[in-house]
Write a protein that holds these residues in place. Structure first.
Motif, short mmCIF file in Angstrom:
data_model
loop_
_atom_site.label_atom_id
_atom_site.label_comp_id
_atom_site.label_asym_id
_atom_site.label_seq_id
_atom_site.Cartn_x
_atom_site.Cartn_y
_atom_site.Cartn_z
N TYR A 439 0.85 -0.92 0.04
CA TYR A 439 -0.01 0.11 0.01
C TYR A 439 0.84 1.36 0.04
O TYR A 439 0.72 2.06 -0.85
CB TYR A 439 -0.65 0.03 1.27
N THR A 455 0.14 12.41 -2.95
CA THR A 455 -0.63 11.03 -3.17
C THR A 455 -2.09 11.54 -3.89
O THR A 455 -2.65 12.54 -3.94
CB THR A 455 -1.02 10.15 -2.05
N ALA A 457 -5.84 9.95 -5.63
CA ALA A 457 -6.76 9.24 -4.96
C ALA A 457 -6.88 7.94 -4.15
O ALA A 457 -6.96 7.56 -3.26
CB ALA A 457 -8.29 9.32 -5.91
N GLN A 458 -6.15 6.95 -4.98
CA GLN A 458 -5.94 5.59 -4.97
C GLN A 458 -4.80 5.67 -3.64
O GLN A 458 -4.98 4.79 -2.63
CB GLN A 458 -5.60 4.88 -6.06
N THR A 460 -3.92 7.64 -1.60
CA THR A 460 -4.44 8.31 -0.37
C THR A 460 -5.40 7.34 0.32
O THR A 460 -5.55 7.05 1.63
CB THR A 460 -5.43 9.74 -0.77
N GLN A 461 -6.09 6.72 -0.38
CA GLN A 461 -7.21 5.76 0.05
C GLN A 461 -6.31 4.54 0.83
O GLN A 461 -7.00 4.05 2.11
CB GLN A 461 -8.13 5.06 -0.93
N TYR A 462 -5.28 4.21 0.12
CA TYR A 462 -4.44 3.07 0.97
C TYR A 462 -3.86 3.60 2.27
O TYR A 462 -3.91 2.74 3.37
CB TYR A 462 -3.25 2.78 0.07
N ASN A 464 -5.06 6.10 4.27
CA ASN A 464 -6.29 6.30 5.24
C ASN A 464 -6.94 4.68 5.79
O ASN A 464 -7.20 4.76 6.82
CB ASN A 464 -7.53 6.68 4.41
N THR A 465 -6.57 3.55 4.86
CA THR A 465 -6.84 2.40 5.49
C THR A 465 -6.09 1.87 6.50
O THR A 465 -6.48 1.33 7.52
CB THR A 465 -6.92 1.56 4.17
N THR A 468 -7.12 3.92 9.48
CA THR A 468 -8.22 3.28 9.88
C THR A 468 -8.01 2.13 10.84
O THR A 468 -8.52 2.03 11.83
CB THR A 468 -9.29 3.08 8.86
N LEU A 475 -7.65 11.26 9.05
CA LEU A 475 -7.65 10.69 7.73
C LEU A 475 -7.51 12.13 6.80
O LEU A 475 -8.32 13.23 7.13
CB LEU A 475 -8.74 10.06 7.26
N THR A 477 -7.18 14.11 2.73
CA THR A 477 -7.59 13.96 1.16
C THR A 477 -6.32 13.86 0.34
O THR A 477 -6.49 13.67 -0.88
CB THR A 477 -8.34 15.30 0.70
#
Length: 553
Positions: A439, A455, A457-458, A460-462, A464-465, A468, A475, A477
Motif C-alpha cells: 500500500y 498522493t 486518490a488511490q 490516499t485511500q491506501y 487512510n485504510t 483506520t 484521515l 484527502t
C-alpha cells in the motif's frame, strides 16, 4: 570459520541441510540436522529447505553457528540485516557491546566491522546454497527451482541494497567471483525474477497447517520487484516509479491478501478486545489468528522447533526487559533489554512536550494520547502504579538499558491468550513482506510518477485504510511525500526497512535531515554520502582480488 571464496564455493548440503518439511502440512516446521556421515548425496528438498532456513537459523542449532562472531545469535542473517538497517537510522539504538553494534549506533562503520562481515558472509552463503540447488537439482521440481531463483534474488537484493557493488556468480565454482556494479546487479535480479516467477506457486493466502505454508509464491516475487523498482534510482541512477506502482498494484489486487482489520470490524481489535489488529500482526499466533491474511512472505517459526537467537526471539527479547514484563507478562523467560527507540521515532506519533506531560508512560496511555494503535512505546516504572517515568528518551548513556524509551511492538504471547509452544523461543512468524508495505509503495510511487509530490486518490485511500486500522481518526484527502515517509515509519518501524527509506528520500548521507545521535552527535550530525552503502569487508578484499572497495572507505 573463514570461507575465503564463500560466494562461489559449494557448501556441502550434508553438513548444513535442515528439514522444514516443505511438502508436508503436518510437519511444516520440523527442523532436523542431517548427519553428514550418513548423507553424502544432495537431497533436493533438504537443500531448498536450507535455502530458506539460512535467513533465520544459526546453522548448527541455537548457540552453535558456522559463523563465529562471539555470539551465535549475532551471526543469524535476519538479526544482522535488522541491525544494519535499523540501528543506523532515526528509529532504533542499542546499548550492547556486541561486535560492531556501536558503529551502527553512531554511523561510524568501517570495512573491519564484524557485523558487516557477518552480513556479507551470510548473504553470500545464501547465494551459494541457491546456486548449488539450481545447478544440481533444477530438474527435480519446476516450482521448487523457481523458489530457489527467488531466494537467490532475495539474497542478492540485500547484497545490492547494503553493499552496492558486491561479488556475483550463478555457479558453484572454486574460481573467485567477479565484482558487479549496482546497476548491473539490479538488472540481473529483475530479469531473473521476471523469468522464473511464473513457475512459482500461484498466489494464495496460507496459514499454519495448510499445504505450502511458508513457501514463497508469485506475490512474493511481485513484492520484491516493487521494492526494487521503488529504489531503482538508488541502484541505477534512473527512477522507475511506474514499475514500482505496477508491481505494488499486482500484490494488492492479485495476491488474495487483505489488510488485517481485526476480529472486531468496529474497534479493529482481537476477538477478546485485548489487542489491536496492528498488535496481532506481531504476536505468537500471527500464523493462524487472521493476521496471516496480510502476510505476503514470512519466515515461519515455532518455539524450540526452529530455535534461534536471531529471529523472532531476538525481536522480542532485545526490546523487552523484566520491568516491562512485570506489567505485561509474556510467555518467554527471555528479556534482554537492549534495543530501544530514538526520540525521533516517538515524535512521529506525538509531540515530545505532550509526551513529557503524560501522567505515565505505559503503552496504553501513549497509544491513547497519540491517537494511533501503532504508538507501542513504554517508559514507565516496574510496578505499574503510574507517575514514575523512569526511562529517558535522551539515550545519553546507552549502557544503561533504561535510558531510552522501549517499544512493545513485538509480543511473546498469543492474541487469544492460548498457550505457546515454548518458554524460551518464540512462535511468532516474521512477516518479511506484508500487504501494508505494498500500500505504501503504491502511494509513494503514484505521487512521484504524477510529479505532484502528493498522493492521488488511490494512494490516499491506501494510507487512510492503514490509519483506520490503527484507529487513527486523522484521515486526509492527500499526503505529501514527507507525510508518506512518516507514515512508513509509523507502520513499518523496527521491520528492517528504515535505512533504505532515508536513502531514497535523500535524508541519509550528506543530508541536513538530523536524528538523535546521528554520526555520534547527540543533537544529530551529518556524515558523507559514501555511507549510503556499506564497505566491502576487508577480509573479502584480501581473499578475492577481483573486488575493489566501495568509494570513501
Amino acid at each position: 570459520m573463514n570461507l575465503r571464496y564463500l560466494i562461489s564455493n559449494m557448501v556441502p548440503v550434508a553438513a548444513l541441510a535442515l528439514s522444514l518439511g516443505l511438502n508436508s502440512c503436518t510437519k511444516d516446521l520440523d527442523v532436523e540436522p542431517i548427519d553428514p556421515s550418513k548423507n553424502t548425496t544432495v537431497d533436493a528438498e533438504k537443500l531448498l529447505n536450507k535455502c530458506y532456513a539460512e535467513f533465520t537459523l544459526e546453522g548448527y542449532g541455537p548457540g552453535s553457528s558456522e559463523l563465529d562472531l562471539g555470539d551465535s545469535g549475532l551471526s543469524v542473517l535476519y538479526r544482522l540485516m535488522w541491525n544494519a538497517n535499523e540501528l543506523t537510522t532515526d528509529e532504533a539504538i542499542c546499548g550492547w557491546t556486541d561486535k560492531g553494534v556501536a558503529d551502527f549506533d553512531y554511523n561510524t562503520y568501517t570495512s573491519t566491522n564484524d557485523c558487516l562481515y557477518g552480513l556479507w558472509w551470510r548473504l553470500c552463503l545464501g547465494v551459494s546454497l541457491c546456486n548449488q540447488y539450481i545447478q544440481e537439482c533444477s530438474d527435480y521440481n519446476p516450482q521448487m527451482t523457481a523458489e530457489a531463483h527467488f531466494l537467490r534474488d532475495l539474497y542478492y537484493y540485500y547484497l545490492l541494497d547494503n553493499y552496492g557493488n558486491p561479488a556475483y556468480t550463478e555457479e558453484v565454482s572454486s574460481d573467485n567471483p567477479v565484482q558487479i556494479s549496482s546497476a548491473e546487479l539490479f538488472s540481473k535480479i529483475v530479469a531473473d525474477l521476471e523469468a522464473n516467477m511464473g513457475n512459482m506457486l500461484p498466489p494464495s493466502v496460507r496459514k499454519k497447517g495448510e499445504a505450502n505454508y511458508a513457501r514463497a509464491d508469485q506475490s512474493a516475487a511481485w513484492m520484491l520487484l516493487a521494492r526494487l523498482y521503488l529504489n531503482a534510482e538508488k541502484y541505477t541512477g534512473t527512477p522507475n516509479w511506474a514499475k514500482a506502482k505496477e508491481y505494488a498494484a499486482k500484490v494488492i489486487n492479485e495476491s488474495g491478501r487483505t489488510i488485517w482489520m481485526g476480529d472486531n470490524a468496529t474497534t479493529h481489535k482481537s476477538a477478546n478486545g485485548s489487542y489491536s489488529a496492528y498488535q496481532m500482526l506481531f504476536m505468537a499466533d500471527n500464523d493462524v489468528s487472521g493476521a496471516y491474511n496480510e502476510s505476503i512472505f514470512a519466515f515461519a517459526t515455532e518455539g524450540a522447533t526452529t530455535a534461534s537467537w536471531g529471529s523472532s526471539t531476538f525481536l522480542f527479547a532485545s526490546t523487552w526487559d523484566g520491568n516491562m514484563m512485570s506489567i505485561y507478562p509474556g510467555t518467554t523467560d527471555q528479556k534482554w533489554g537492549g534495543n530501544r527507540t530514538r526520540k525521533d521515532l516517538i515524535e512521529k506519533f506525538i509531540d515530545i512536550n505532550e509526551f513529557d506531560a503524560l501522567a505515565d508512560w505505559k503503552t496504553e496511555t501513549i497509544v491513547e494520547a497519540a491517537g494511533d494503535d501503532r504508538a507501542l512505546f513504554f517508559g514507565d516504572n516496574a510496578d505499574g502504579s503510574g507517575g514514575i517515568k523512569d526511562r529517558k528518551y535522551t539515550n545519553d548513556v546507552l549502557s544503561e538499558f533504561t535510558t531510552g524509551i522501549a517499544t512493545t511492538k513485538y509480543r511473546s504471547n498469543r492474541s487469544d491468550e492460548g498457550a505457546t509452544t515454548d518458554t524460551k523461543f518464540l512462535d511468532n512468524d516474521i512477516m518479511l513482506f506484508r500487504l501494508a508495505e505494498a500500500y505504501l509503495i503504491f502511494a509513494e510511487a503514484e505521487a512521484r510518477e504524477a510529479g505532484s509530490n502528493t498522493t492521488l486518490a488511490q494512494g490516499t485511500q491506501y494510507i487512510n485504510t492503514l490509519r483506520t486500522r490503527a484507529n487513527n481518526a486523522n484521515l486526509k484527502t492527500a499526503y505529501t511525500l514527507n507525510e508518506v515517509l512518516d507514515e512508513r515509519a509509523r507502520e513499518l518501524y523496527f521491520e528492517g526497512l528504515r535505512r533504505t527509506d532515508l536513502i531514497r528520500y535523500g535524508y541519509y548521507g550528506d543530508s541536513n535531515y538530523r536524528w538523535q545521535l546521528k554520526g555520534g552527535v547527540m543533537e544529530g550530525g551529518k556524515f558523507p554520502a559514501y555511507r549510503n552503502i556499506f564497505p566491502i569487508p576487508e577480509t573479502e578484499l584480501g581473499a578475492n582480488t577481483n573486488l575493489k572497495q566501495n568509494p570513501g572507505y
